[in-house]
Design an enzyme around this catalytic site. Structure first.
Site, PDB file in Angstrom:
ATOM      1  N   PHE A  33      -6.898  -5.443  25.291  1.00 33.93           N
ATOM      2  CA  PHE A  33      -8.198  -6.135  25.054  1.00 33.93           C
ATOM      3  C   PHE A  33      -9.263  -5.490  26.052  1.00 33.93           C
ATOM      4  O   PHE A  33     -10.376  -6.194  26.146  1.00 33.93           O
ATOM      5  CB  PHE A  33      -8.188  -7.485  25.220  1.00 33.93           C
ATOM      6  CG  PHE A  33      -6.952  -8.350  24.551  1.00 33.93           C
ATOM      7  CD1 PHE A  33      -6.924  -8.059  23.074  1.00 33.93           C
ATOM      8  CD2 PHE A  33      -6.119  -8.721  25.341  1.00 33.93           C
ATOM      9  CE1 PHE A  33      -5.746  -8.618  22.603  1.00 33.93           C
ATOM     10  CE2 PHE A  33      -4.974  -9.130  24.624  1.00 33.93           C
ATOM     11  CZ  PHE A  33      -4.794  -9.297  23.235  1.00 33.93           C
ATOM     12  N   THR A  38      -1.776  -3.201  18.201  1.00 31.87           N
ATOM     13  CA  THR A  38      -2.900  -2.924  17.037  1.00 31.87           C
ATOM     14  C   THR A  38      -2.273  -2.361  15.787  1.00 31.87           C
ATOM     15  O   THR A  38      -3.131  -2.516  14.707  1.00 31.87           O
ATOM     16  CB  THR A  38      -3.875  -1.925  17.347  1.00 31.87           C
ATOM     17  OG1 THR A  38      -3.275  -0.597  17.856  1.00 31.87           O
ATOM     18  CG2 THR A  38      -4.656  -2.532  18.737  1.00 31.87           C
ATOM     19  N   ASN A  86      -3.825  -0.657   6.621  1.00 30.47           N
ATOM     20  CA  ASN A  86      -2.667  -1.503   6.331  1.00 30.47           C
ATOM     21  C   ASN A  86      -3.168  -2.928   6.324  1.00 30.47           C
ATOM     22  O   ASN A  86      -3.766  -3.210   7.412  1.00 30.47           O
ATOM     23  CB  ASN A  86      -1.614  -1.393   7.479  1.00 30.47           C
ATOM     24  CG  ASN A  86      -0.234  -2.147   7.478  1.00 30.47           C
ATOM     25  OD1 ASN A  86      -0.145  -2.490   6.411  1.00 30.47           O
ATOM     26  ND2 ASN A  86       0.408  -1.926   8.268  1.00 30.47           N
ATOM     27  N   THR A  89      -1.160  -5.293   9.052  1.00 32.89           N
ATOM     28  CA  THR A  89      -1.823  -5.215  10.648  1.00 32.89           C
ATOM     29  C   THR A  89      -3.265  -5.234  10.570  1.00 32.89           C
ATOM     30  O   THR A  89      -3.601  -5.908  11.753  1.00 32.89           O
ATOM     31  CB  THR A  89      -1.171  -3.930  11.123  1.00 32.89           C
ATOM     32  OG1 THR A  89      -1.528  -2.605  10.282  1.00 32.89           O
ATOM     33  CG2 THR A  89       0.267  -3.769  11.571  1.00 32.89           C
ATOM     34  N   GLN A  92      -4.812  -8.011  13.046  1.00 27.21           N
ATOM     35  CA  GLN A  92      -6.058  -7.731  14.086  1.00 27.21           C
ATOM     36  C   GLN A  92      -7.118  -8.885  13.931  1.00 27.21           C
ATOM     37  O   GLN A  92      -7.661  -9.063  14.902  1.00 27.21           O
ATOM     38  CB  GLN A  92      -6.406  -6.546  13.719  1.00 27.21           C
ATOM     39  CG  GLN A  92      -5.782  -5.360  14.298  1.00 27.21           C
ATOM     40  CD  GLN A  92      -6.044  -5.038  15.756  1.00 27.21           C
ATOM     41  OE1 GLN A  92      -5.563  -5.972  16.544  1.00 27.21           O
ATOM     42  NE2 GLN A  92      -6.625  -3.863  16.185  1.00 27.21           N
ATOM     43  N   GLY A  98     -13.668   0.682  12.220  1.00 28.93           N
ATOM     44  CA  GLY A  98     -12.661   0.060  13.280  1.00 28.93           C
ATOM     45  C   GLY A  98     -12.481  -1.231  12.757  1.00 28.93           C
ATOM     46  O   GLY A  98     -13.290  -1.831  12.218  1.00 28.93           O
ATOM     47  N   GLY A 134     -10.603  -3.274  15.510  1.00 26.86           N
ATOM     48  CA  GLY A 134      -9.920  -4.204  16.555  1.00 26.86           C
ATOM     49  C   GLY A 134     -10.714  -5.306  17.251  1.00 26.86           C
ATOM     50  O   GLY A 134     -10.122  -6.152  17.863  1.00 26.86           O
ATOM     51  N   GLU A 135     -12.018  -5.138  17.136  1.00 24.82           N
ATOM     52  CA  GLU A 135     -13.012  -5.941  17.618  1.00 24.82           C
ATOM     53  C   GLU A 135     -13.733  -6.909  17.198  1.00 24.82           C
ATOM     54  O   GLU A 135     -14.179  -8.113  17.416  1.00 24.82           O
ATOM     55  CB  GLU A 135     -13.598  -5.132  18.761  1.00 24.82           C
ATOM     56  CG  GLU A 135     -13.014  -4.511  19.986  1.00 24.82           C
ATOM     57  CD  GLU A 135     -13.683  -3.422  20.645  1.00 24.82           C
ATOM     58  OE1 GLU A 135     -14.149  -3.722  21.788  1.00 24.82           O
ATOM     59  OE2 GLU A 135     -13.618  -2.379  20.175  1.00 24.82           O
TER      60      GLU A 135
HETATM   61 MO1  MOS Z   1     -11.978  -2.540  23.699  1.00 25.61          MO
HETATM   62  S1  MOS Z   1     -12.938  -3.960  25.075  1.00 25.61           S
HETATM   63  O1  MOS Z   1     -13.340  -1.436  23.732  1.00 25.61           O
HETATM   64  O2  MOS Z   1     -10.604  -2.271  24.786  1.00 25.61           O
END
Ligand code: MOS
Length: 746
Positions: free
Chosen positions: A243, A472, A632, A635, A639, A703, A705-706
């Protein structure tokens, strides 16, 4: 092959659930000893003396390093420029200054973790204490505008022709809302603590280190240890969550390596949960004022977003809440963002999931809700009325934007049309029910990357790059992308990552890994198949011997030419070769100047607030994401769910409590720092538009992840307003904050 956008199980899942995946702290070696950080108990001052005599005689102690008996550490490679690197830039243990509570002031090594810990408690430290400023409120008088914020100036101003200031534009607005929003310091709290195991072999260092960036860690470790990069190998095949707090180098890693060097023994250091609250970063606290000017029809005419974020006095970090949100989301002829840093005598902050964006979207999207209430315009409709078709600052078109579809589809799935706009109009027993919406966005980043593809004689193909899987799903992404490009089932792909010796890949941060590494994998497949063909035509024993390369082709794991079709493993066997490999690179190009790249989403939330206890529970959540091609489904969905859970924590639970008197963090443990657990999480419905962004890269991936956290705290706050009529502008939204306002009702 049709591997992309399916729902594929994690290829590393079995290793993890059977305990075979070995994390950085899981390595046991002969002669291993254990490091333990000794941290300061004051916020500012100087260490006058450290009496280590009792500690030295404690059972199992091997060595005790302090500022009076230091390990030699230099400054990291990427220190320097304001904001250039996060993490530690000040070599610890080199002098007796204490700049924050919980600073590492000693490093104890013993035969066991427990012996090192117990000995550390016997060190008697005398301080000369100086006054410290540890809270944003008390530091506001020292606030300053930094040189840069998220790559821009501290103030960014977009004004229509003839408008001389944002305040002038706001004065002319028909409708105005203005409010101040506060978010506290938060900590990442990944399940896996930071852990480092350092092993020297002569002047070569092998280090198992929990990190989101093996090659950055390699570079920085080499610099601080004063050795050649080529002599450092960083291994991190598994990360138990990051994170952002594992995105930079923190000092426990070089201290461990330096101790292992002088002691000539392998050393392992695993941080305690408590130590992680000051040793590996946090999300700074942010105070934001958002002022929106609009026409009576709800068209924004002026947006002013002012942010103040805390930063350690000794390590600059800007939580760019205004810059990363208000400059990108809505169409308005006038937009001004400002950022000031409030320096505190507090531990360094760092990137934390959706840095800047997470607190920034809380403020902006709460303010939009306040505007919708004032105007009596539906919040979804208000957002559509201010829809930006080009990025507002540079006026570049988006590479691919379907946010309007996210709002529509989300509203449909959530049942938004059933919502009652009047606060407190829906109740179920003692529970007030409310519905809220907010937008999500996150920049799409991409960096240069290189990958390698290796055809193996066992019929499998390995795909490798020095990228990372923090949970991830990157192993599976590599396997899927290679499978698709090779025309070989995922089960025959062997992904390899988390080793600094592999080909170049960026930090697993900024939600960029898939977009950066996947195109390199495709290029590597191209180069490896060419290599395979050239080997096949030149080897005497090959079935394709003597043919022209152009007469042989590769498809789905099989070479074809001259009427023959032979699987690559048979060709390799005929040639007596164990493998043929090729590598490929991919970089962002000209498109960076032609388009703006962002991911988008819409977050819909239902809450129930107990009328008598003020307890707020999220009871339903719908998220629709426009993130380009979804490699995918399985996953990716995880996320986004993870991001939403993070957002529910930010909205209702998480806050690091700092004692204003001495800078102590009162709740530096998982008992008192509240994070959501299963019982706090309702069904979360995640849907992807899955529209490829091929202007960004050939696979059309952005992306993921965030972005999941973005907008979630605002959607919750807006739903709580709809449920209760109480607008809470300070995170987290606790029962107290709802009870105080509702007292009059009883
Ligand atoms: Mo993320 S906060 O860019 O690992």
């Amino acid at each position: 092959m049709n591997s992309v956008s399916q729902s594929i199980d994690r290829v590393d899942g079995k290793l993890k659930v059977t305990g075979q995946a070995r994390y950085s702290g899981d390595h046991s070696l002969p002669n291993l000893c254990y490091g333990y950080l000794l941290q300061s108990s004051i916020a500012k001052g100087n260490i006058q003396s450290m009496d280590v005599s009792a500690a030295q005689h404690s059972p199992g102690v091997v060595a005790i390093f302090t500022p009076f008996n230091p390990l030699k550490i230099y400054s990291p490679a990427q220190a320097g420029e304001e904001g250039a690197i996060s993490g530690d830039v000040i070599p610890l243990l080199q002098d007796p200054a204490v700049d924050y509570f919980g600073q590492t002031i000693g490093f104890v090594v013993a035969e066991s973790f427990e012996e090192a810990r117990d000995a550390a408690r016997l060190v008697k430290t005398e301080y000369q204490t100086q006054p410290a400023i540890v809270e944003l409120q008390s530091g506001l008088g020292q606030a300053y505008a930094p040189k840069s914020v998220s790559g821009m100036g501290a103030t960014v101003s977009v004004l229509a022709d003839g408008v001389t200031s944002i305040d002038e534009a706001l004065r002319g607005a028909e409708v105005l809302v203005s409010a101040t929003y506060n978010s506290p310091i938060e900590h990442h709290n990944p399940m896996e603590p930071h852990a480092t195991t350092a092993i020297w072999n002569g002047d070569r260092l092998t280090i198992y280190d929990a990190t989101q960036w093996v090659q950055g860690q390699q570079r920085n470790l080499a610099a601080v240890l004063g050795i050649d990069e080529a002599n450092v190998r960083v291994l991190c095949p598994f990360v138990g969550g990051g994170f952002g707090c594992k995105g930079s180098m923190w000092m426990h890693s070089p201290l461990t390596a330096a101790a292992a060097r002088v002691l000539n023994r392998p050393v392992k250091t695993v941080l305690t949960r408590e130590q992680m609250y000051t040793a590996v970063g946090h999300r700074p606290t942010v105070r934001q004022t958002v002022t929106l000017g609009a026409t009576k029809q709800g068209e924004l005419t002026a947006v002013k977003h002012e942010a103040y974020s805390s930063s350690s006095r000794v390590k600059f970090f800007a939580e760019a809440a205004a810059h990363r949100t208000s400059l990108a989301l809505y169409k308005s002829p006038n937009i001004v963002v400002t950022h000031e840093i409030v320096p505190l005598d507090f531990a360094p902050g760092t990137f934390m999931r959706a840095p800047g964006v997470a607190p920034g979207m809380f403020a902006l999207e709460s303010a939009m809700d306040e505007l919708s209430v004032k105007l009596g315009v539906d919040p979804v409709e208000l957002r559509l009325r201010n829809y930006a078709t080009a990025e507002p600052v540079h006026k570049l078109p988006w590479s691919s934007k379907h946010l309007d579809e996210c709002y529509r589809l989300g509203a449909d799935k959530f049942g938004w049309s059933q919502r009652r706009p009047e606060p407190k109009s829906t109740r179920e027993g003692d529970w007030l029910v409310g519905h809220g919406v907010a937008t999500a966005l996150y920049p799409a980043h991409r960096s240069h990357a290189e990958a390698k593809i290796r055809f193996q004689s066992d019929g499998n193909v390995s795909v490798s790059a020095a990228t990372h899987d923090l949970g991830t799903g990157m192993y599976t992404v590599l396997a899927i992308v290679a499978s698709e490009a090779l025309g070989i089932p995922v089960q025959r792909i062997r992904p390899v990552l988390g080793d600094s010796g592999l080909t170049l890949a960026p930090v697993a941060g900024g939600s960029q890994s898939t977009a950066s590494v996947s195109p390199a994998v495709v290029a590597a497949v191209d180069s490896a198949t060419k290599k395979l063909i050239s080997v096949a035509v030149s080897g005497a024993k090959s079935p394709f011997s003597g043919m022209k390369p152009s007469d042989v082709s590769y498809a789905n794991g099989v070479l074809q030419g001259g009427g023959k079709a032979v699987p690559f493993e048979a060709v390799l066997a005929a040639l007596d070769r164990s493998a043929v490999e090729g590598s490929g690179t991919a970089s962002p190009g000209e498109e960076e100047h032609q388009y703006s790249f962002l991911s988008f989403g819409a977050q819909f939330c239902e809450v129930r607030v107990n009328e008598w206890t003020g307890e707020a529970r999220v009871t339903r959540f719908t998220s629709v994401m426009d993130v380009g091609t979804v490699v995918n489904q399985k996953t990716a969905r995880s996320q986004v769910i993870g991001g939403i859970v993070f957002g529910i924590g930010m909205g209702l639970l998480e806050a690091t409590k700092v004692d204003p008197n001495n800078g102590w963090i009162a709740n530096r443990n998982l008992a008192e720092y509240l994070v959501p657990t299963n019982a706090d999480i309702p069904h979360i419905d995640v849907e992807f538009l899955n529209i490829p962004d091929t202007k960004f890269n050939s696979l059309g991936v952005r992306g993921i992840g965030e972005i999941g956290i973005a907008g979630v705290p605002a959607a919750i706050a807006n739903a709580i307003f709809n449920a209760t009529g109480t607008r809470v502008r300070d995170l987290p939204i606790t029962p107290e904050s709802l009870l105080v306002e509702q007292k009059g009702m009883a």
